[in-house]
Motif scaffolding. Structure first.
Motif, PDB file in Angstrom:
ATOM      1  N   GLU A 178       0.827  -1.209   0.000  1.00  5.75           N
ATOM      2  CA  GLU A 178       0.000   0.000   0.000  1.00  5.75           C
ATOM      3  C   GLU A 178       0.863   1.261   0.000  1.00  5.75           C
ATOM      4  O   GLU A 178       0.568   2.226  -0.712  1.00  5.75           O
ATOM      5  CB  GLU A 178      -0.905  -0.024   1.243  1.00  5.75           C
ATOM      6  CG  GLU A 178      -1.867   1.132   1.341  1.00  5.75           C
ATOM      7  CD  GLU A 178      -3.093   1.011   0.462  1.00  5.75           C
ATOM      8  OE1 GLU A 178      -3.088   0.229  -0.508  1.00  5.75           O
ATOM      9  OE2 GLU A 178      -4.077   1.723   0.755  1.00  5.75           O
ATOM     10  N   ASP A 179       1.949   1.228   0.774  1.00  4.46           N
ATOM     11  CA  ASP A 179       2.799   2.419   0.891  1.00  4.46           C
ATOM     12  C   ASP A 179       3.688   2.611  -0.333  1.00  4.46           C
ATOM     13  O   ASP A 179       4.036   3.745  -0.689  1.00  4.46           O
ATOM     14  CB  ASP A 179       3.684   2.312   2.145  1.00  4.46           C
ATOM     15  CG  ASP A 179       2.864   2.372   3.424  1.00  4.46           C
ATOM     16  OD1 ASP A 179       1.732   2.903   3.388  1.00  4.46           O
ATOM     17  OD2 ASP A 179       3.342   1.866   4.460  1.00  4.46           O
ATOM     18  N   THR A 180       4.069   1.501  -0.952  1.00  4.68           N
ATOM     19  CA  THR A 180       5.008   1.579  -2.076  1.00  4.68           C
ATOM     20  C   THR A 180       4.293   1.829  -3.395  1.00  4.68           C
ATOM     21  O   THR A 180       4.864   2.404  -4.321  1.00  4.68           O
ATOM     22  CB  THR A 180       5.830   0.275  -2.156  1.00  4.68           C
ATOM     23  OG1 THR A 180       6.403   0.022  -0.868  1.00  4.68           O
ATOM     24  CG2 THR A 180       6.943   0.361  -3.192  1.00  4.68           C
ATOM     25  N   TYR A 181       3.049   1.378  -3.474  1.00  5.04           N
ATOM     26  CA  TYR A 181       2.271   1.533  -4.712  1.00  5.04           C
ATOM     27  C   TYR A 181       0.943   2.237  -4.405  1.00  5.04           C
ATOM     28  O   TYR A 181      -0.134   1.687  -4.634  1.00  5.04           O
ATOM     29  CB  TYR A 181       2.038   0.161  -5.359  1.00  5.04           C
ATOM     30  CG  TYR A 181       3.338  -0.563  -5.652  1.00  5.04           C
ATOM     31  CD1 TYR A 181       4.077  -0.259  -6.802  1.00  5.04           C
ATOM     32  CD2 TYR A 181       3.847  -1.526  -4.774  1.00  5.04           C
ATOM     33  CE1 TYR A 181       5.283  -0.893  -7.064  1.00  5.04           C
ATOM     34  CE2 TYR A 181       5.050  -2.170  -5.038  1.00  5.04           C
ATOM     35  CZ  TYR A 181       5.759  -1.847  -6.177  1.00  5.04           C
ATOM     36  OH  TYR A 181       6.949  -2.470  -6.445  1.00  5.04           O
ATOM     37  N   PRO A 182       1.022   3.472  -3.895  1.00  5.14           N
ATOM     38  CA  PRO A 182      -0.189   4.157  -3.423  1.00  5.14           C
ATOM     39  C   PRO A 182      -1.120   4.584  -4.556  1.00  5.14           C
ATOM     40  O   PRO A 182      -2.307   4.828  -4.299  1.00  5.14           O
ATOM     41  CB  PRO A 182       0.369   5.377  -2.676  1.00  5.14           C
ATOM     42  CG  PRO A 182       1.680   5.653  -3.328  1.00  5.14           C
ATOM     43  CD  PRO A 182       2.229   4.292  -3.685  1.00  5.14           C
ATOM     44  N   ASP A 183      -0.605   4.685  -5.772  1.00  4.36           N
ATOM     45  CA  ASP A 183      -1.459   5.172  -6.861  1.00  4.36           C
ATOM     46  C   ASP A 183      -2.265   4.053  -7.503  1.00  4.36           C
ATOM     47  O   ASP A 183      -3.107   4.309  -8.361  1.00  4.36           O
ATOM     48  CB  ASP A 183      -0.597   5.862  -7.927  1.00  4.36           C
ATOM     49  CG  ASP A 183       0.075   7.104  -7.354  1.00  4.36           C
ATOM     50  OD1 ASP A 183      -0.464   7.657  -6.371  1.00  4.36           O
ATOM     51  OD2 ASP A 183       1.137   7.495  -7.873  1.00  4.36           O
ATOM     52  N   ARG A 184      -2.004   2.818  -7.099  1.00  3.39           N
ATOM     53  CA  ARG A 184      -2.811   1.710  -7.607  1.00  3.39           C
ATOM     54  C   ARG A 184      -3.982   1.467  -6.673  1.00  3.39           C
ATOM     55  O   ARG A 184      -4.080   2.076  -5.621  1.00  3.39           O
ATOM     56  CB  ARG A 184      -1.926   0.471  -7.759  1.00  3.39           C
ATOM     57  CG  ARG A 184      -0.838   0.714  -8.819  1.00  3.39           C
ATOM     58  CD  ARG A 184       0.165  -0.405  -8.843  1.00  3.39           C
ATOM     59  NE  ARG A 184       1.171  -0.157  -9.877  1.00  3.39           N
ATOM     60  CZ  ARG A 184       1.399  -0.990 -10.897  1.00  3.39           C
ATOM     61  NH1 ARG A 184       0.706  -2.104 -11.028  1.00  3.39           N
ATOM     62  NH2 ARG A 184       2.332  -0.707 -11.790  1.00  3.39           N
ATOM     63  N   ARG A 185      -4.874   0.594  -7.062  1.00 10.50           N
ATOM     64  CA  ARG A 185      -6.089   0.325  -6.278  1.00 10.50           C
ATOM     65  C   ARG A 185      -5.770   0.173  -4.788  1.00 10.50           C
ATOM     66  O   ARG A 185      -4.827  -0.530  -4.409  1.00 10.50           O
ATOM     67  CB  ARG A 185      -6.729  -0.950  -6.836  1.00 10.50           C
ATOM     68  CG  ARG A 185      -7.963  -1.388  -6.114  1.00 10.50           C
ATOM     69  CD  ARG A 185      -8.620  -2.488  -6.925  1.00 10.50           C
ATOM     70  NE  ARG A 185      -9.626  -3.178  -6.133  1.00 10.50           N
ATOM     71  CZ  ARG A 185     -10.545  -3.972  -6.653  1.00 10.50           C
ATOM     72  NH1 ARG A 185     -10.582  -4.166  -7.971  1.00 10.50           N
ATOM     73  NH2 ARG A 185     -11.412  -4.563  -5.889  1.00 10.50           N
ATOM     74  N   ALA A 186      -6.586   0.798  -3.957  1.00  7.09           N
ATOM     75  CA  ALA A 186      -6.293   0.843  -2.524  1.00  7.09           C
ATOM     76  C   ALA A 186      -6.596  -0.474  -1.829  1.00  7.09           C
ATOM     77  O   ALA A 186      -7.641  -1.091  -2.063  1.00  7.09           O
ATOM     78  CB  ALA A 186      -7.103   1.953  -1.871  1.00  7.09           C
ATOM     79  N   LEU A 187      -5.687  -0.890  -0.952  1.00  6.80           N
ATOM     80  CA  LEU A 187      -5.978  -1.992  -0.032  1.00  6.80           C
ATOM     81  C   LEU A 187      -6.700  -1.463   1.205  1.00  6.80           C
ATOM     82  O   LEU A 187      -7.547  -2.146   1.788  1.00  6.80           O
ATOM     83  CB  LEU A 187      -4.680  -2.676   0.402  1.00  6.80           C
ATOM     84  CG  LEU A 187      -3.825  -3.271  -0.725  1.00  6.80           C
ATOM     85  CD1 LEU A 187      -2.572  -3.915  -0.132  1.00  6.80           C
ATOM     86  CD2 LEU A 187      -4.624  -4.292  -1.524  1.00  6.80           C
ATOM     87  N   PHE A 188      -6.323  -0.255   1.619  1.00  2.04           N
ATOM     88  CA  PHE A 188      -6.927   0.405   2.785  1.00  2.04           C
ATOM     89  C   PHE A 188      -7.444   1.796   2.386  1.00  2.04           C
ATOM     90  O   PHE A 188      -8.583   2.132   2.626  1.00  2.04           O
ATOM     91  CB  PHE A 188      -5.897   0.557   3.910  1.00  2.04           C
ATOM     92  CG  PHE A 188      -5.204  -0.712   4.298  1.00  2.04           C
ATOM     93  CD1 PHE A 188      -5.902  -1.749   4.890  1.00  2.04           C
ATOM     94  CD2 PHE A 188      -3.836  -0.878   4.064  1.00  2.04           C
ATOM     95  CE1 PHE A 188      -5.253  -2.924   5.254  1.00  2.04           C
ATOM     96  CE2 PHE A 188      -3.180  -2.043   4.431  1.00  2.04           C
ATOM     97  CZ  PHE A 188      -3.889  -3.064   5.023  1.00  2.04           C
ATOM     98  N   GLY A 189      -6.590   2.611   1.841  1.00  2.30           N
ATOM     99  CA  GLY A 189      -6.998   3.931   1.356  1.00  2.30           C
ATOM    100  C   GLY A 189      -6.843   5.037   2.367  1.00  2.30           C
ATOM    101  O   GLY A 189      -6.715   6.190   1.988  1.00  2.30           O
ATOM    102  N   ASN A 190      -6.891   4.691   3.656  1.00  6.25           N
ATOM    103  CA  ASN A 190      -6.573   5.698   4.681  1.00  6.25           C
ATOM    104  C   ASN A 190      -6.124   4.999   5.960  1.00  6.25           C
ATOM    105  O   ASN A 190      -6.168   3.751   6.073  1.00  6.25           O
ATOM    106  CB  ASN A 190      -7.755   6.661   4.918  1.00  6.25           C
ATOM    107  CG  ASN A 190      -8.906   6.040   5.702  1.00  6.25           C
ATOM    108  OD1 ASN A 190      -8.836   4.895   6.155  1.00  6.25           O
ATOM    109  ND2 ASN A 190      -9.979   6.801   5.856  1.00  6.25           N
TER     110      ASN A 190
END
Lengths: 229, 229
Positions: free
Chosen positions: B75-87
């Motif tokens: 999530e932290d390394t690929y933030p621009d791809r579909r979110a696992l958490f989002g926030n």
């Protein structure tokens, strides 16, 4: 002030876990609400809401019941204030936590405190309460109470996922509390409002987290009438 | 391709619930990974990661173990791809779901499928597996297996919070699946990969949700070797 919250009361004690979820959510949003106490025998006063359970929130012309629906309403209506969820994934995922709290946590607490609730509620509520709860438990409230020193161990064991989470991070929602915390805290505040029986014991990360939750919003929950474990 | 995932294998079957969480997370992020099968007796091959458990993800020079840490890394390394958490609230709250899955769901599934795992793993893995699991369960694998027709009812009952959630919304994360879904789905895909014993039965919202999860990402999980319940 446009907001009104109807909440379960026994004298000065406000003890519904579902109402406490909303008390904390309102505080997080920085929203003040007029609070109307409702005893079990007052439920006819909720007829305007089309049902007979607390909490009920009235915001101007809008009437909402059910704590989950109220939380979603607050988040959608006051999105610029502190987030309860902050995005759709958090809201969705918190619904599983809400169901866990209802079906595991609250179901586990209920037999541990039901006789204490009976002792605290107003005399005119007692016949209804005893009859409905003894039907649910299938035995006298005093018999349910007598089992609690044994039963509390299973309850504490059922908190293992919560305990492990709070051993890893300060709040359920991470570094800061959000609605997931308010959901689960409501159950402990319910018990604490009405029972001196210690659901939790130190050392336990859950105990430490409850203590932090009691201090939020200028000690909102700690200052409410209740017992210290 | 820079990503490599080390995952537990029994022949063609990939059956670690923790690895499946990451398989689904990688697919959600649209990331392809070289997949390295690891048998129980191959664990020395994981020594480079400083521990001996799967999953291990290698991304260029970065080595990460533990499914939760890998999910956060993705999530932290690929933030621009579909979110696992989002926030942050979703990430925090999902940790409780992760702990619930580990301590309730997987702990409930384990005795139901442990003999089936034994039957499927490679012969050189069997002595280790039998000894370690019989120590954990305190009795022969065959005796654990013999209890499962009774025990499965308690397992299904333990899913009540999940069942209620999925009766209210399509996915754990709401209208679309996210990491909370991948966490819990991993447990069912573990079982399905290695056992024909039906953990779930229709009608059950959990069954319907598993079916939807099997179809995600062009049927990634459904096409993996496994059984149909």
């Amino acid at each position: 002030m446009a907001l009104t919250l109807y909440e379960l009361a026994a004298g000065e004690r406000r003890f519904s876990p579902y109402c406490w979820r909303i008390r904390m959510a309102l505080a997080a949003k920085g929203l003040a609400a007029k609070r109307i106490p409702i005893r079990f025998s007052d439920k006819v006063q909720l007829a305007f809401s089309g049902q007979d359970r607390v909490p009920v929130l009235v915001d101007g012309d809008t009437v909402i019941s059910d704590s989950w629906r109220i939380a979603c309403y607050l988040e959608d209506t006051y999105p610029d204030r502190r987030a309860l969820f902050g995005n759709a994934i958090a809201r969705g995922s918190c619904r599983l936590i809400n169901q866990w709290a209802d079906r595991v946590q609250l179901a586990g607490i209920s037999p541990l405190v039901t006789y204490d609730i009976f002792r605290h509620i107003d005399p005119e509520d007692r016949a209804y309460f005893r009859a409905s709860r003894e039907k649910r438990f299938g035995r006298p409230l005093e018999a349910v109470q007598a089992e609690r020193d044994e039963r509390v161990h299973d309850f504490r064991a059922s908190l293992a996922p919560l305990r492990a989470t709070l051993g890893e991070q300060p709040f359920i929602a991470g570094d800061a509390p959000a609605y997931a915390d308010f959901i689960v805290f409501g159950g402990f505040q319910w018990a604490r409002s009405i029972s001196e029986f210690p659901l939790l014991e130190q050392p336990d990360p859950v105990y430490g987290w409850v203590d932090k939750m009691l201090g939020l919003f200028n000690g909102l929950a700690r200052q409410s009438p209740g017992y210290t474990w």
